[in-house]
Design an enzyme around this catalytic site. Structure first.
Site, PDB file in Angstrom:
ATOM      1  CG  ASN A 175       2.076   1.322  -5.143  1.00  0.00           C
ATOM      2  OD1 ASN A 175       3.003   1.157  -4.360  1.00  0.00           O
ATOM      3  ND2 ASN A 175       1.562   0.340  -5.867  1.00  0.00           N
ATOM      4  N   GLY A 176       0.101   5.326  -4.439  1.00  0.00           N
ATOM      5  CA  GLY A 176      -0.501   6.603  -4.848  1.00  0.00           C
ATOM      6  C   GLY A 176       0.126   7.768  -4.100  1.00  0.00           C
ATOM      7  CD  GLU A 203       2.999 -12.927  16.105  1.00  0.00           C
ATOM      8  OE1 GLU A 203       2.955 -11.755  16.522  1.00  0.00           O
ATOM      9  OE2 GLU A 203       2.537 -13.902  16.734  1.00  0.00           O
ATOM     10  CG  ASP A 209      -2.103   0.881   1.098  1.00  0.00           C
ATOM     11  OD1 ASP A 209      -2.321   1.427  -0.007  1.00  0.00           O
ATOM     12  OD2 ASP A 209      -2.824   1.061   2.099  1.00  0.00           O
ATOM     13  CG  ASN A 258      -7.918  -1.880  -5.116  1.00  0.00           C
ATOM     14  OD1 ASN A 258      -7.024  -2.693  -4.916  1.00  0.00           O
ATOM     15  ND2 ASN A 258      -8.164  -0.895  -4.243  1.00  0.00           N
ATOM     16  CG  HIS A 290      -0.321   1.894  -9.278  1.00  0.00           C
ATOM     17  ND1 HIS A 290      -0.514   1.507  -7.972  1.00  0.00           N
ATOM     18  CD2 HIS A 290      -1.390   2.664  -9.602  1.00  0.00           C
ATOM     19  CE1 HIS A 290      -1.659   2.005  -7.532  1.00  0.00           C
ATOM     20  NE2 HIS A 290      -2.204   2.719  -8.502  1.00  0.00           N
ATOM     21  CD1 TRP A 317       7.493   6.249  -2.910  1.00  0.00           C
ATOM     22  CD2 TRP A 317       6.997   6.586  -5.083  1.00  0.00           C
ATOM     23  NE1 TRP A 317       8.677   6.236  -3.626  1.00  0.00           N
ATOM     24  CE2 TRP A 317       8.392   6.443  -4.958  1.00  0.00           C
ATOM     25  CE3 TRP A 317       6.459   6.803  -6.350  1.00  0.00           C
ATOM     26  CZ2 TRP A 317       9.262   6.504  -6.047  1.00  0.00           C
ATOM     27  CZ3 TRP A 317       7.321   6.876  -7.448  1.00  0.00           C
ATOM     28  CH2 TRP A 317       8.708   6.731  -7.278  1.00  0.00           C
ATOM     29  CB  THR A 341     -13.282  -7.566  -4.793  1.00  0.00           C
ATOM     30  OG1 THR A 341     -13.233  -7.471  -3.373  1.00  0.00           O
ATOM     31  CG2 THR A 341     -12.958  -8.997  -5.192  1.00  0.00           C
ATOM     32  NE  ARG A 361      -7.643   2.235  -5.464  1.00  0.00           N
ATOM     33  CZ  ARG A 361      -6.445   2.174  -4.927  1.00  0.00           C
ATOM     34  NH1 ARG A 361      -5.374   2.403  -5.668  1.00  0.00           N
ATOM     35  NH2 ARG A 361      -6.294   1.886  -3.644  1.00  0.00           N
TER      36      ARG A 361
HETATM   37  C1  IPE Z   1      -5.664  -2.693  -0.119  1.00  0.00           C
HETATM   38  O1  IPE Z   1      -5.226  -1.380  -0.331  1.00  0.00           O
HETATM   39  C2  IPE Z   1      -5.675  -3.448  -1.392  1.00  0.00           C
HETATM   40  C3  IPE Z   1      -4.359  -3.647  -2.008  1.00  0.00           C
HETATM   41  C4  IPE Z   1      -3.211  -3.395  -1.474  1.00  0.00           C
HETATM   42  C5  IPE Z   1      -4.385  -4.223  -3.326  1.00  0.00           C
HETATM   43  P1  IPE Z   1      -6.265  -0.179  -0.486  1.00  0.00           P
HETATM   44  O2  IPE Z   1      -5.451   1.047  -0.606  1.00  0.00           O
HETATM   45  O3  IPE Z   1      -7.220  -0.477  -1.566  1.00  0.00           O
HETATM   46  O4  IPE Z   1      -7.036  -0.246   0.914  1.00  0.00           O
HETATM   47  P2  IPE Z   1      -7.924   0.813   1.661  1.00  0.00           P
HETATM   48  O5  IPE Z   1      -8.963   1.280   0.685  1.00  0.00           O
HETATM   49  O6  IPE Z   1      -7.027   1.948   2.065  1.00  0.00           O
HETATM   50  O7  IPE Z   1      -8.467   0.080   2.832  1.00  0.00           O
HETATM   51  C1  IPE Z   2      -1.485   0.152  -3.315  1.00  0.00           C
HETATM   52  O1  IPE Z   2      -1.288   1.509  -3.390  1.00  0.00           O
HETATM   53  C2  IPE Z   2      -1.728  -0.492  -4.636  1.00  0.00           C
HETATM   54  C3  IPE Z   2      -3.139  -0.843  -4.878  1.00  0.00           C
HETATM   55  C4  IPE Z   2      -4.101  -0.799  -4.005  1.00  0.00           C
HETATM   56  C5  IPE Z   2      -3.473  -1.289  -6.206  1.00  0.00           C
HETATM   57  P1  IPE Z   2      -2.491   2.543  -3.396  1.00  0.00           P
HETATM   58  O2  IPE Z   2      -2.859   2.803  -4.809  1.00  0.00           O
HETATM   59  O3  IPE Z   2      -3.604   2.113  -2.538  1.00  0.00           O
HETATM   60  O4  IPE Z   2      -1.787   3.820  -2.784  1.00  0.00           O
HETATM   61  P2  IPE Z   2      -2.402   4.889  -1.815  1.00  0.00           P
HETATM   62  O5  IPE Z   2      -3.001   4.163  -0.653  1.00  0.00           O
HETATM   63  O6  IPE Z   2      -3.448   5.634  -2.605  1.00  0.00           O
HETATM   64  O7  IPE Z   2      -1.254   5.752  -1.427  1.00  0.00           O
HETATM   65 MG    MG Z   3      -4.071   2.416  -0.584  1.00  0.00          MG
END
Ligand code: IPE
Ligand code: IPE
Ligand code: MG
Length: 230
Positions: free
Chosen positions: A16-17, A196, A14, A62, A31, A19, A60, A65
């Protein structure tokens, strides 16, 4: 004390966005950076002796988005996930196939087929995965097998149940979630029962091998009691 390597590590990758946002870049570039990191990290984690690595790559949920971001993630799977192939690693996918683009399904099938004879390690990529849908689907399969006389309900115990979940993946020893969120987000609910958990603020593209070693050190300080008295 000799360090104990967990057999099954799971990562909710989690951040990536965020970052990308920190650098004024589009989310898709986050990503991309996350994927580059995953490639290196996977290799390192298996080198450390971990036998099974599960990664949460797309939930599921995601699909909520923007189309552009979803398309980017699907394209990443089609065009680049084959780079995760490496000697002795069997790649399996857990998640809902129905509703995925046909080129995505083809890429998944090909990767699984090309690596199916590899025996030493398992890379379980959770893609279009949800912990609840996995449990619901398993309940349906159990009902079906019972109806067809294949399953004796007296034999259905906690171990046997796992066989009905995607890829019959065993219990998770260590769960890592990056980016500071402290939640499970519908990940592998059944297999997380006694895991853990390690949460870190580091965003996934920055979660390198040194960060992984910190998680391992932390894991080795834990006292896994499984309900026993101390
Ligand atoms: C969880 O991350 C799913 C993946 C890492 C693929 P999200 O970024 O979608 O989770 P929430 O929405 O913050 O709970
Ligand atoms: C995790 O990074 C990757 C996926 C869920 C596909 P995010 O895309 O959720 O990144 P943030 O949480 O918006 O920073
Ligand atoms: Mg996320």
């Amino acid at each position: 004390m000799e360090n104990n390597v967990p057999r099954h590590v799971a990562i909710i990758l989690d951040g990536n966005g965020r970052w990308a946002k920190k650098r004024g870049l589009k989310r898709s570039l986050g990503h991309k950076a996350g994927f580059e990191n995953l490639k290196e990290l996977t290799e390192y984690i298996f080198k450390k002796g971990v036998k099974i690595l599960s990664v949460f790559a797309f939930s599921t949920e995601n699909f909520k988005r923007d189309k552009e971001e979803v398309d980017y993630l699907m394209d990443l799977l089609v065009n680049r996930f084959k780079e995760l192939e490496s000697k002795n690693v069997k790649v399996v996918f857990s998640g809902v196939r129905d509703g995925l683009r046909s080129d995505v399904k083809d890429a998944i099938d090909k990767l699984e087929k090309d690596t199916m004879d590899n025996k030493d390690f398992i890379l379980n990529i959770c893609f279009n995965f949800g912990g609840r849908i996995d449990i619901i689907n398993s309940a349906k399969k159990i009902a079906e097998d019972y109806k067809n006389g294949i399953l004796d309900l007296d034999l259905l115990d906690e171990e046997k149940y796992k066989e009905y979940l995607y890829n019959s993946i065993p219990d998770i020893d260590l769960l890592i979630r990056t980016s500071g969120e402290i939640r499970i987000s519908n990940f592998m609910l059944y297999q997380l029962a006694y895991a853990e958990m390690y949460f870190t603020d580091v965003l996934f593209p920055d979660f390198n091998y040194k960060e992984f070693d910190k998680a391992l050190d932390d894991y080795n300080k834990r006292d896994r009691r499984f309900g026993n008295a101390k």
